[in-house]
Design an enzyme around this catalytic site. Structure first.
Site, mmCIF file in Angstrom:
data_model
loop_
_atom_site.group_PDB
_atom_site.id
_atom_site.type_symbol
_atom_site.label_atom_id
_atom_site.label_comp_id
_atom_site.label_asym_id
_atom_site.label_seq_id
_atom_site.Cartn_x
_atom_site.Cartn_y
_atom_site.Cartn_z
ATOM 1 N N TRP A 1 0.811 -1.222 0.000
ATOM 2 C CA TRP A 1 0.000 0.000 0.000
ATOM 3 C C TRP A 1 0.844 1.271 0.000
ATOM 4 O O TRP A 1 0.324 2.354 -0.177
ATOM 5 C CB TRP A 1 -0.889 0.011 1.263
ATOM 6 C CG TRP A 1 -0.116 -0.371 2.482
ATOM 7 C CD1 TRP A 1 -0.059 -1.630 3.037
ATOM 8 C CD2 TRP A 1 0.780 0.439 3.257
ATOM 9 N NE1 TRP A 1 0.810 -1.635 4.114
ATOM 10 C CE2 TRP A 1 1.345 -0.377 4.272
ATOM 11 C CE3 TRP A 1 1.173 1.778 3.201
ATOM 12 C CZ2 TRP A 1 2.262 0.091 5.211
ATOM 13 C CZ3 TRP A 1 2.094 2.254 4.124
ATOM 14 C CH2 TRP A 1 2.614 1.410 5.120
ATOM 15 N N LYS B 1 -2.818 -8.470 -7.152
ATOM 16 C CA LYS B 1 -3.396 -8.622 -5.810
ATOM 17 C C LYS B 1 -2.793 -7.464 -5.002
ATOM 18 O O LYS B 1 -1.636 -7.509 -4.594
ATOM 19 C CB LYS B 1 -3.020 -9.982 -5.200
ATOM 20 C CG LYS B 1 -3.647 -10.217 -3.825
ATOM 21 C CD LYS B 1 -2.725 -9.775 -2.719
ATOM 22 C CE LYS B 1 -3.333 -9.877 -1.353
ATOM 23 N NZ LYS B 1 -4.143 -8.710 -0.965
ATOM 24 N N GLU C 1 10.837 -7.747 -3.926
ATOM 25 C CA GLU C 1 11.301 -6.438 -3.443
ATOM 26 C C GLU C 1 10.808 -6.329 -2.008
ATOM 27 O O GLU C 1 9.640 -6.051 -1.770
ATOM 28 C CB GLU C 1 10.702 -5.308 -4.299
ATOM 29 C CG GLU C 1 11.116 -5.315 -5.756
ATOM 30 C CD GLU C 1 12.564 -4.935 -5.964
ATOM 31 O OE1 GLU C 1 13.262 -4.602 -4.990
ATOM 32 O OE2 GLU C 1 13.009 -4.990 -7.130
ATOM 33 N N CYS D 1 10.421 1.544 1.759
ATOM 34 C CA CYS D 1 11.465 0.510 1.867
ATOM 35 C C CYS D 1 12.848 1.130 1.725
ATOM 36 O O CYS D 1 13.803 0.694 2.337
ATOM 37 C CB CYS D 1 11.250 -0.555 0.796
ATOM 38 S SG CYS D 1 11.105 0.128 -0.853
ATOM 39 N N GLU E 1 13.462 -3.630 10.641
ATOM 40 C CA GLU E 1 13.133 -2.461 9.825
ATOM 41 C C GLU E 1 12.237 -1.529 10.652
ATOM 42 O O GLU E 1 11.334 -1.997 11.338
ATOM 43 C CB GLU E 1 12.387 -2.916 8.560
ATOM 44 C CG GLU E 1 12.017 -1.776 7.639
ATOM 45 C CD GLU E 1 11.321 -2.260 6.361
ATOM 46 O OE1 GLU E 1 10.690 -3.326 6.382
ATOM 47 O OE2 GLU E 1 11.420 -1.543 5.357
HETATM 48 P P1 NAP Z 1 2.978 -7.027 3.519
HETATM 49 O O1 NAP Z 1 2.159 -7.250 4.741
HETATM 50 O O2 NAP Z 1 3.944 -8.067 3.140
HETATM 51 O O3 NAP Z 1 1.924 -6.770 2.346
HETATM 52 C C1 NAP Z 1 2.331 -6.601 1.010
HETATM 53 C C2 NAP Z 1 1.410 -7.398 0.111
HETATM 54 O O4 NAP Z 1 1.577 -8.782 0.359
HETATM 55 C C3 NAP Z 1 -0.071 -7.110 0.349
HETATM 56 O O5 NAP Z 1 -0.749 -7.198 -0.877
HETATM 57 C C4 NAP Z 1 -0.482 -8.244 1.271
HETATM 58 O O6 NAP Z 1 -1.856 -8.511 1.227
HETATM 59 C C5 NAP Z 1 0.334 -9.386 0.705
HETATM 60 N N1 NAP Z 1 0.622 -10.454 1.641
HETATM 61 C C6 NAP Z 1 0.862 -10.361 2.973
HETATM 62 N N2 NAP Z 1 1.160 -11.573 3.468
HETATM 63 C C7 NAP Z 1 1.113 -12.459 2.436
HETATM 64 C C8 NAP Z 1 1.311 -13.858 2.321
HETATM 65 N N3 NAP Z 1 1.641 -14.606 3.366
HETATM 66 N N4 NAP Z 1 1.151 -14.424 1.110
HETATM 67 C C9 NAP Z 1 0.840 -13.684 0.039
HETATM 68 N N5 NAP Z 1 0.626 -12.358 0.088
HETATM 69 C C10 NAP Z 1 0.775 -11.739 1.274
HETATM 70 O O7 NAP Z 1 3.781 -5.696 3.572
HETATM 71 P P2 NAP Z 1 3.416 -4.359 4.305
HETATM 72 O O8 NAP Z 1 3.870 -4.506 5.693
HETATM 73 O O9 NAP Z 1 2.024 -3.949 4.059
HETATM 74 O O10 NAP Z 1 4.362 -3.363 3.483
HETATM 75 C C11 NAP Z 1 5.508 -2.881 3.972
HETATM 76 C C12 NAP Z 1 6.704 -3.747 3.619
HETATM 77 O O11 NAP Z 1 6.926 -3.707 2.220
HETATM 78 C C13 NAP Z 1 7.967 -3.191 4.258
HETATM 79 O O12 NAP Z 1 8.775 -4.231 4.712
HETATM 80 C C14 NAP Z 1 8.619 -2.464 3.093
HETATM 81 O O13 NAP Z 1 9.993 -2.262 3.254
HETATM 82 C C15 NAP Z 1 8.284 -3.361 1.960
HETATM 83 N N6 NAP Z 1 8.414 -2.649 0.684
HETATM 84 C C16 NAP Z 1 9.437 -2.970 -0.144
HETATM 85 C C17 NAP Z 1 9.627 -2.283 -1.338
HETATM 86 C C18 NAP Z 1 10.760 -2.610 -2.277
HETATM 87 O O14 NAP Z 1 10.715 -2.167 -3.425
HETATM 88 N N7 NAP Z 1 11.768 -3.352 -1.862
HETATM 89 C C19 NAP Z 1 8.748 -1.254 -1.671
HETATM 90 C C20 NAP Z 1 7.713 -0.951 -0.796
HETATM 91 C C21 NAP Z 1 7.562 -1.656 0.381
HETATM 92 P P3 NAP Z 1 -2.843 -8.005 2.389
HETATM 93 O O15 NAP Z 1 -2.822 -6.518 2.358
HETATM 94 O O16 NAP Z 1 -4.156 -8.564 1.988
HETATM 95 O O17 NAP Z 1 -2.304 -8.560 3.670
#
Ligand code: NAP
Length: 456
Positions: free
Chosen positions: A132, A156, A230, A264, A361
């Site tokens: 998001w 998704k 990522e 990130c 993080e």
């Molecule tokens: P997240 O919980 O992993 O959610 C990201 C996406 O993955 C959402 O669509 C989420 O769906 C889905 N998801 C969560 N658990 C899953 C699973 N077990 N299996 C399949 N899909 C799953 O991440 P967040 O905490 O919202 O976002 C922040 C993280 O993203 C931070 O660690 C940030 O550093 C990282 N990030 C990395 C980058 C990069 O380019 N390296 C860029 C931006 C963010 P739901 O919303 O339905 O749970």
């Protein structure tokens, strides 16, 4: 997690959505498969026209779209508008350059053949699991090269940005993209496995947390499907005595609090040479304390709310843990009362390895300070992390610059600047920050079939 827009500035549930059932998921998978069989045969000129049209629509929708993003995840409005513009720019860049990035490559000099070359072809439907925090840019940096290569996308998106997710499918259809070329799936993460195991889905890209990355990559591994991950980051921001201090403060603060600290590639660990540490930290903490925290729809706001209550709790608990173990709080550090999930810009120093913030993080506006005696100590602290996404080193000394470029374990190094993503530069990390690259030539080729051709 419900699929809903919940305004992080007020806590109000604005709109809820029913997730798609299995029949709808099946219908959309069939549609993607069918769309791919036709879309893969379109020319670069046809794809460019569609992609440029999406960019034009983004420009036209800028005000409303930026507002939707703010209401869904709380970023300051001016940053939301900049994100929309960046997406339009990225789409146009791939529309212009994809053909040359994917041009056949002759391999001269091999014996006993008439001609050999490498050609890049589309692979098929790709699943994109997206976060998001940059709800538009994260998707378009996958989608723009996808469209130009001739693949089709299944999105998704994170459950808290459903309106932005639906906008993405809608804008592609309005631009004239054939049905099925880009689809948003309103589903929870529990449905990802079923989609990834489907034979019609050829690969997956995930931007998000380490946990989600591990889960998706292990399922894809069993299915022998390629993934790009990522994941998180804890970018070091190193400041050496020769740096332009005023600029290093200004850019450092921006690099820490951009997107309310939820990026990130935000600078998270400030590693400062002892000769300038006192002055740098004082100026930095002063600038952080003067930032305006408040309504993200107000253009004067620097820092809006965190996107979710759990995100705010996590930050508060990490800071409390550090302070209870002896960290020095230079500003911030207290949850802000009232509706919404606000947390103030915060600066911590005197950090030790037993504190959670040392390894985890920190996904909010909290800066961590480390004082070092020389460049090797700076590199050692920078590398003492499971993450390796971006990195920043501030020094006017060329020998030091080269040492940082060579010595820091990260996918990207920015000298005298903050980590950022540009269309024409590959983006990605090492270690637990993931693998594979987005953007530029490596990004568009990640989900291409690299086909070797020998014509005798
Ligand atoms: P997240 O919980 O992993 O959610 C990201 C996406 O993955 C959402 O669509 C989420 O769906 C889905 N998801 C969560 N658990 C899953 C699973 N077990 N299996 C399949 N899909 C799953 O991440 P967040 O905490 O919202 O976002 C922040 C993280 O993203 C931070 O660690 C940030 O550093 C990282 N990030 C990395 C980058 C990069 O380019 N390296 C860029 C931006 C963010 P739901 O919303 O339905 O749970």
């Amino acid at each position: 997690m419900p699929i809903a827009t919940i305004n992080p500035a007020t806590g109000e549930t604005v709109k809820t959505f029913e997730p798609y059932d299995d029949a709808e998921i099946e219908r959309r998978l069939a549609l993607a498969d069918e769309a791919f069989s036709r879309y893969r045969t379109t020319s670069f000129a046809e794809r460019s026209e569609l992609v440029n049209k999406v960019a034009d629509l983004l420009d036209a929708d800028l005000e409303d779209l930026a507002r939707t993003m703010v209401v869904e995840m709380g970023k300051p409005i001016e940053q939301a508008k900049a994100e929309v513009k960046k997406c339009a720019g990225g789409l146009r860049w791939f529309a212009e350059h994809a053909e040359s990035l994917l041009r056949d490559e002759d391999v001269p000099g091999t014996a006993a053949k008439r001609r050999s070359f490498v050609t890049y072809q589309p692979l098929g439907p790709v699943l994109a699991v997206m976060p998001w925090n940059f709800p538009l840019w994260q998707v378009f940096r996958f989608a723009a090269p996808t469209f130009m290569l001739g693949n089709v996308g299944l999105l998704k998106h994170a459950s808290n940005v459903p309106q932005t997710a639906l906008y993405l499918e809608d804008v592609c259809r309005r631009a004239g993209m054939p049905e099925g070329v880009f689809q948003t799936l309103l589903i929870g993460s529990d449905k990802v496995e079923r989609i990834l195991r489907d034979k019609r889905v050829k690969a997956a890209t995930l931007t998000g947390s380490e946990g989600a990355g591990r889960s998706v990559a292990s399922i894809a591994g069993r299915e022998i499907k390629k993934t790009v991950l990522e994941l998180g980051g804890s970018d070091p921001f190193i400041v050496m005595p020769s740096a332009d201090l005023a600029r290093a403060v200004e850019v450092g603060v921006k690099a820490r609090v951009q997107n309310n600290g939820q990026s990130c590639i935000a600078a998270k660990r400030f590693i400062v040479h002892e000769q300038i540490a006192d002055e740098y930290i004082e100026r930095f903490a002063d600038a952080m304390a003067r930032l305006t925290v408040g309504d993200p729809l107000d253009p004067a706001t620097d820092v809006g709310p965190l996107a979710t209550p759990s995100g705010r709790d996590e930050i508060a608990e990490q800071v409390e843990d550090a302070v209870s173990k002896g960290a020095k709080l230079l500003c911030g550090g207290e949850r802000i009362d009232g509706p919404g999930w606000f947390y103030p810009p915060t600066v911590l120093s005197e950090l030790t390895e037993d504190m959670r913030v040392y390894r985890e993080e920190v996904f909010g506006p909290v800066a961590l300070f480390f004082r070092v005696g020389d460049i090797e100590e700076a590199i050692a602290i920078a590398n003492d992390s499971d993450f390796g996404l971006g990195s920043n080193a501030w020094t006017e000394d060329e020998a030091e610059q080269l040492r940082f470029i060579e010595g820091i374990e990260s996918g990207m190094v920015f000298i005298n600047w903050m980590t950022t993503s540009y269309y024409d530069l590959p983006f990605g990390g090492v270690k637990n920050s993931g693998y594979g690259r987005e953007l530029a030539a490596p990004g568009i080729r990640e989900f291409a079939v690299t086909k070797t051709v020998w014509v005798d």
